[in-house]
Design an enzyme around this catalytic site. Structure first.
Site, mmCIF file in Angstrom:
data_model
loop_
_atom_site.group_PDB
_atom_site.id
_atom_site.type_symbol
_atom_site.label_atom_id
_atom_site.label_comp_id
_atom_site.label_asym_id
_atom_site.label_seq_id
_atom_site.Cartn_x
_atom_site.Cartn_y
_atom_site.Cartn_z
ATOM 1 N N PRO A 144 -19.090 2.259 -33.852
ATOM 2 C CA PRO A 144 -20.127 1.409 -33.267
ATOM 3 C C PRO A 144 -19.976 0.407 -32.304
ATOM 4 C CG PRO A 144 -19.440 0.815 -35.404
ATOM 5 C CD PRO A 144 -18.298 1.964 -35.133
ATOM 6 N N CYS A 145 -19.568 0.768 -30.955
ATOM 7 C CA CYS A 145 -18.996 -0.089 -30.320
ATOM 8 C C CYS A 145 -20.160 -0.956 -29.612
ATOM 9 C CB CYS A 145 -18.618 0.457 -28.851
ATOM 10 S SG CYS A 145 -19.337 1.964 -28.100
#
Length: 105
Positions: free
Chosen positions: A56-57
């Site tokens: 989940p950048c």
DNA sequence: TCCGTGACGGTGG
DNA sequence: GCCACCGCCACGG
């Protein structure tokens, strides 16, 4: 796989960020034990497989709460949308409200 | 070996 | 509150 070792470590930390919370690059770097490599963490996110790859950048932002200018998913606007969908609140300035949503390990 | 580069961060004007 | 400059670290030309 050496460089990737660093990348994998970064991804490992980012994966721990719970929905509705955000972490800063420096914070991630610090959790990796290398607070000076915040820039490298950013590079890792740039090359990250994305949310589909379990990273989940979009939950990683600048220390001041602003978003990355060249977000790979379709611009900062898309990133903001994903964060808001998780419950992360934004300020009028377009930055994340770090006081309320910064991730505390 | 020196210079340039980068999804960063803190400070000062 | 926004903008600019400087410092950091590793890497490639």
């Amino acid at each position: 796989m050496d460089n990737e070792g660093f990348f994998q470590r970064a991804y490992g930390v980012v994966r721990l960020i719970p929905p509705g919370r955000v972490a800063t690059y420096g914070q991630v770097a610090r959790m990796m034990g290398e607070p000076r490599k915040a820039r490298y963490v950013g590079f890792a996110m740039h090359s990250s497989p994305g949310l589909s790859g379990g990273v989940p950048c979009h939950r990683v932002v600048f220390a001041d709460g602003s978003l990355a200018p060249g977000f790979a998913f379709g611009g900062p606007e898309e990133q903001r949308r994903m964060l808001e969908a998780e419950g992360v609140g934004f300020l009028a300035s377009g930055k994340v409200d770090m006081r309320r949503f910064e991730w505390e390990a």
